[in-house]
Scaffold this motif. Structure first.
Motif, PDB file in Angstrom:
ATOM      1  N   VAL A 266       0.837  -1.202   0.000  1.00  0.00           N
ATOM      2  CA  VAL A 266       0.000   0.000   0.000  1.00  0.00           C
ATOM      3  C   VAL A 266       0.870   1.249   0.000  1.00  0.00           C
ATOM      4  O   VAL A 266       0.648   2.189  -0.780  1.00  0.00           O
ATOM      5  CB  VAL A 266      -0.933  -0.010   1.232  1.00  0.00           C
ATOM      6  CG1 VAL A 266      -1.719   1.295   1.318  1.00  0.00           C
ATOM      7  CG2 VAL A 266      -1.882  -1.201   1.175  1.00  0.00           C
ATOM      8  N   ILE A 347     -12.925   2.925   0.920  1.00  0.00           N
ATOM      9  CA  ILE A 347     -11.461   2.928   1.003  1.00  0.00           C
ATOM     10  C   ILE A 347     -10.979   4.376   0.996  1.00  0.00           C
ATOM     11  O   ILE A 347     -11.367   5.154   0.120  1.00  0.00           O
ATOM     12  CB  ILE A 347     -10.823   2.180  -0.191  1.00  0.00           C
ATOM     13  CG1 ILE A 347     -11.361   0.744  -0.285  1.00  0.00           C
ATOM     14  CG2 ILE A 347      -9.300   2.193  -0.078  1.00  0.00           C
ATOM     15  CD1 ILE A 347     -10.978  -0.161   0.850  1.00  0.00           C
ATOM     16  N   LEU A 349      -7.311   6.439   1.133  1.00  0.00           N
ATOM     17  CA  LEU A 349      -5.868   6.267   0.994  1.00  0.00           C
ATOM     18  C   LEU A 349      -5.149   7.546   1.425  1.00  0.00           C
ATOM     19  O   LEU A 349      -5.480   8.634   0.943  1.00  0.00           O
ATOM     20  CB  LEU A 349      -5.516   5.928  -0.448  1.00  0.00           C
ATOM     21  CG  LEU A 349      -6.193   4.670  -1.024  1.00  0.00           C
ATOM     22  CD1 LEU A 349      -5.873   4.531  -2.507  1.00  0.00           C
ATOM     23  CD2 LEU A 349      -5.759   3.426  -0.258  1.00  0.00           C
ATOM     24  N   MET A 355      -3.799   2.955   4.495  1.00  0.00           N
ATOM     25  CA  MET A 355      -5.157   2.813   3.972  1.00  0.00           C
ATOM     26  C   MET A 355      -6.132   2.548   5.110  1.00  0.00           C
ATOM     27  O   MET A 355      -5.891   1.696   5.970  1.00  0.00           O
ATOM     28  CB  MET A 355      -5.205   1.636   2.989  1.00  0.00           C
ATOM     29  CG  MET A 355      -6.597   1.211   2.556  1.00  0.00           C
ATOM     30  SD  MET A 355      -6.571  -0.153   1.355  1.00  0.00           S
ATOM     31  CE  MET A 355      -5.819  -1.472   2.319  1.00  0.00           C
ATOM     32  N   SER A 357     -10.012   1.221   5.624  1.00  0.00           N
ATOM     33  CA  SER A 357     -11.129   0.563   4.940  1.00  0.00           C
ATOM     34  C   SER A 357     -12.280   0.436   5.925  1.00  0.00           C
ATOM     35  O   SER A 357     -12.066   0.369   7.142  1.00  0.00           O
ATOM     36  CB  SER A 357     -10.705  -0.814   4.417  1.00  0.00           C
ATOM     37  OG  SER A 357     -10.130  -1.613   5.442  1.00  0.00           O
ATOM     38  N   GLY A 369     -10.280  -3.881   2.895  1.00  0.00           N
ATOM     39  CA  GLY A 369      -8.888  -3.489   2.702  1.00  0.00           C
ATOM     40  C   GLY A 369      -8.092  -4.544   1.961  1.00  0.00           C
ATOM     41  O   GLY A 369      -7.260  -4.231   1.095  1.00  0.00           O
ATOM     42  N   TYR A 372      -8.743  -4.252  -1.640  1.00  0.00           N
ATOM     43  CA  TYR A 372      -8.045  -3.166  -2.336  1.00  0.00           C
ATOM     44  C   TYR A 372      -6.568  -3.498  -2.527  1.00  0.00           C
ATOM     45  O   TYR A 372      -5.968  -3.083  -3.534  1.00  0.00           O
ATOM     46  CB  TYR A 372      -8.213  -1.811  -1.643  1.00  0.00           C
ATOM     47  CG  TYR A 372      -7.928  -0.702  -2.629  1.00  0.00           C
ATOM     48  CD1 TYR A 372      -8.889  -0.345  -3.568  1.00  0.00           C
ATOM     49  CD2 TYR A 372      -6.682  -0.085  -2.699  1.00  0.00           C
ATOM     50  CE1 TYR A 372      -8.624   0.616  -4.542  1.00  0.00           C
ATOM     51  CE2 TYR A 372      -6.405   0.872  -3.665  1.00  0.00           C
ATOM     52  CZ  TYR A 372      -7.380   1.213  -4.585  1.00  0.00           C
ATOM     53  OH  TYR A 372      -7.109   2.145  -5.554  1.00  0.00           O
TER      54      TYR A 372
END
Length: 679
Positions: A266, A347, A349, A355, A357, A369, A372
């Motif tokens: 991420v 989500i 960011l 991140m 979620s 999460g 993603y």
């Protein structure tokens, strides 16, 4: 009931495939097996298919999660299929193909398994396969990767026609072991369960190797200066500070539980120049965007921006996100489309940080999460060998607001009273606190179990079901830093806090002349100071969230009753009781309710009584310690012993939704002690 060889092999295969996230995402994909069975009505043979039912997960699939259908009836549906414009009605037809009680509800992918002329079929959502499926020139890349062993099938919404498409591939290409489904995933087949699994893994691993060998080194572009990941301690501190504000944005339409993730995949994605473009394109695989919405909300500031600037910008972006989502709905909705379900992001960011979620419980938030992360992996693979090209927005809408998806949502059980609420319970490693934690989780809450004894807290959290439902934090409530740390842990685990129970306590029973200053200071430090510190930190988070909240004090009958040899404990409890009144008056404007519970004589399971308090009180009253609970019961009006579960019930009564207009109240849970009646 004896498990058939076909279902035993199918379940084993499903578990192996579902256990590895490289093969498929949580609850994604399905697997099937066909075989002969005896028809209980005619006594003759009947061809059946066992397939993962709607909503199940391959990794944890049980026999009860299989739909069992008659193949002759499934195949007969081909003759009455009304065409792609009306294929939704075919899902209802599957119910008339069930064998006996049929097991689980058939999924939309049932046709894919039934119509393909192979005894065993897998349909999976591996990141490597979806990367090819979502590449701009996916068909060409599929041929380059697999030759004629794996066939490209253009995007088609899951359903009966897709099953016909795949069946046609199987019939026309006898050397093929499977196919890549444009914008979606993969399907493989085999004559035996082992061959089917082998073919599935061949497609997945070959695609992985192809992407690694053929792909460029930096598919997301160069690192943008200033967007690199913050050091771990700093980014988690910042994430915890931002979490209540982010959760507030994600909960405008309905309350949500949050989850924080700062995995390298991420952080690397968010540090790269290509992440704004790719995030805006959204996810592609239907399983992905059904869990994550079509696209995330992305903060467009570096991680070094002042926190107040980040919060202000998030609010601006959120307003734009909601407008854009409403416009997306308006562009594609038909007169018979389900109503808009909510315009908040799932989500969020934050470059350099990670991140967030969101979902309606801890597991749903975490899994969103994970999906993603799958999407990031798909984007990386597609960009490495081509250009990421997800399915068209109109197709995403058709699936997100599909009548069949709406029906699935309506079949979900009614939420429990404390669903989406996040609780912090102090002193929850034993006794009353443990019982409260159990009750809150049973009613749907996520709980942060805090206790000065970290091992006890961890044991309780494990009993409650682990990190999707409860996390443990070692906390001495007299220590400001440790208290703040508990709320940071709550923010990272579940997005924030809605409900706090001040239960941590300690007691030493002595006459006035034998009570030392240390006795006084210790009891006031734990109960009076500790409750103050916890409530202050709770108020900070709750005010930032703007979602209201509950603070409950576990005080005592002794807060209002004057008994012998107990000045330090009783005075500390009286302090707590007045904190309830003071904070109820102060925090009401923020929708925060503050109430108290006054227990008495809770001996069984009590950490305080087991730690010496029981022996001291038994000596004061002149009864054997093992008879103390009975003694307390007999001096009550109701002649009933009070247990930790009774106190937990009072906490739930105050927070479970029926007393929405009650604050500043103390509820006695003492089986009736007239001298402690509130006046």
């Amino acid at each position: 009931m004896t498990t058939r060889p076909e279902t035993s092999a199918l379940l084993d295969r499903a578990h192996r495939l579902g256990a590895d996230p490289r093969n498929t995402n949580y609850a994604g994909g399905n697997a099937s097996a066909k075989g002969l069975a005896t028809d209980p009505v005619t006594g003759g043979d009947v061809e059946l298919m066992w397939v993962k039912g709607s909503g199940g997960d391959l990794g944890t699939l049980t026999e009860a999660g299989l739909a069992v259908l008659r193949l002759d009836r499934l195949r007969a549906l081909v003759d009455v299929y009304p065409g792609v414009e009306h294929e939704d009605r075919m899902v209802g037809a599957f119910d008339y193909c069930l064998h006996g009680k049929g097991g689980a509800a058939p999924s939309i992918d049932t046709a894919m398994h039934a119509l393909v002329d192979a005894p065993h079929v897998d349909h999976l959502h591996p990141d490597s396969g979806i990367a090819l499926a979502c590449a701009a020139d996916g068909e060409k890349l599929t041929a380059e990767c697999f030759g004629d062993r794996v066939v490209w099938v253009p995007w088609r919404r899951p359903g009966f026609q897709l099953g016909l498409d795949i069946a046609a591939v199987r019939a026309a290409r006898p050397r093929a072991v499977g196919c890549v489904l444009g914008g979606h995933g993969i399907t493989a087949w085999g004559e035996t369960s082992e061959e089917c699994e082998r073919n599935s893994l061949y497609i997945i691993r070959t695609a992985e190797e192809f992407l690694a060998r053929r792909g460029k080194q930096e598919p997301f572009g160069p690192v943008v200066e200033g967007y690199e990941a913050l050091p771990e301690a700093e980014r988690r501190e910042r994430a915890a500070a931002l979490a209540p504000y982010v959760r507030a944005l994600a909960s405008q339409d309905r309350p949500q539980v949050g989850h924080f993730e700062d995995a390298d995949v991420v952080l690397d994605f968010l540090s790269r120049a290509g992440h704004p473009r790719l995030a805006a394109l959204g996810t592609s695989c239907p399983d992905h965007f059904l869990r994550t919405k079509v696209r995330p909300l992305v903060l467009d500031l570096p991680p070094t921006a002042p926190p107040e600037q980040a919060v202000a910008r998030l609010k601006e972006l959120h307003a734009g996100y909601r407008e854009e989502y409403a416009a997306y709905y308006a562009r594609h909705a038909l007169p018979n489309s389900p109503a808009l379900r909510g315009a908040d992001p799932t989500i969020v960011l934050i470059p350099g940080v990670g991140m967030f979620s969101f979902g309606n419980d801890g597991q749903t938030a975490r899994v969103a999460g994970e999906f993603y992360v799958n999407a990031i992996n798909v984007m990386r693979g597609a960009e490495a060998v081509s250009t990421y090209a997800p399915i068209e927005e109109a197709e995403k809408f058709r699936i997100e607001y599909w009548a069949l998806e709406e029906a699935k949502l309506r079949r979900m059980p009614r939420p429990r009273p404390l669903a989406t609420r996040v609780a912090v319970v102090t002193g929850a490693g034993s006794g009353i606190g443990k019982a409260i934690a159990h009750r809150l989780v049973a009613e749907g809450a996520c709980v942060v179990v805090t206790d000065v004894n970290g091992e006890s807290a961890a044991a309780v959290a494990a009993e409650l079901g682990g990190p999707d439902r409860a996390v443990a934090v070692t906390v001495d409530v007299t220590d400001e830093k440790q208290v703040a740390g508990a709320f940071r842990a709550a923010a990272l685990a579940f997005g924030g806090v809605d409900l706090v129970v001040n239960n941590a306590g300690i007691s030493v029973s002595r006459p006035l002349l034998e009570t030392s200053a240390r006795d006084w200071d210790l009891q006031h430090a734990v109960m009076a100071r500790g409750s103050f510190l916890v409530s202050r930190e709770a108020a900070r988070v709750m005010i930032a969230q703007g979602l209201g909240g509950d603070i409950v004090y576990i005080a005592s009958k002794n807060a209002v009753f004057a008994g012998p040899n107990n000045i330090a404990y009783s005075a500390a409890k009286a302090d707590q009781a007045h904190q309830v009144r003071l904070l109820a008056a102060e925090l009401g404007e923020h929708g925060i309710r503050v109430n108290g519970v006054n227990p008495d004589g809770v001996v069984r399971g009590s950490g305080i009584f087991a730690g010496g308090w029981g022996a001291q009180r038994a000596a004061v009253y002149g009864v054997p310690e093992e008879k103390l609970g009975e003694f307390y019961a007999q001096r009550t009006i109701l002649k009933r012993e009070v247990l930790p579960e009774h106190v937990a019930g009072a906490v739930f009564a105050l927070t479970g939704g029926d007393l929405t207009h009650t604050t500043g109240l103390h509820i006695p849970v003492d089986a009736g002690v007239a001298a402690a009646f509130l006046r």
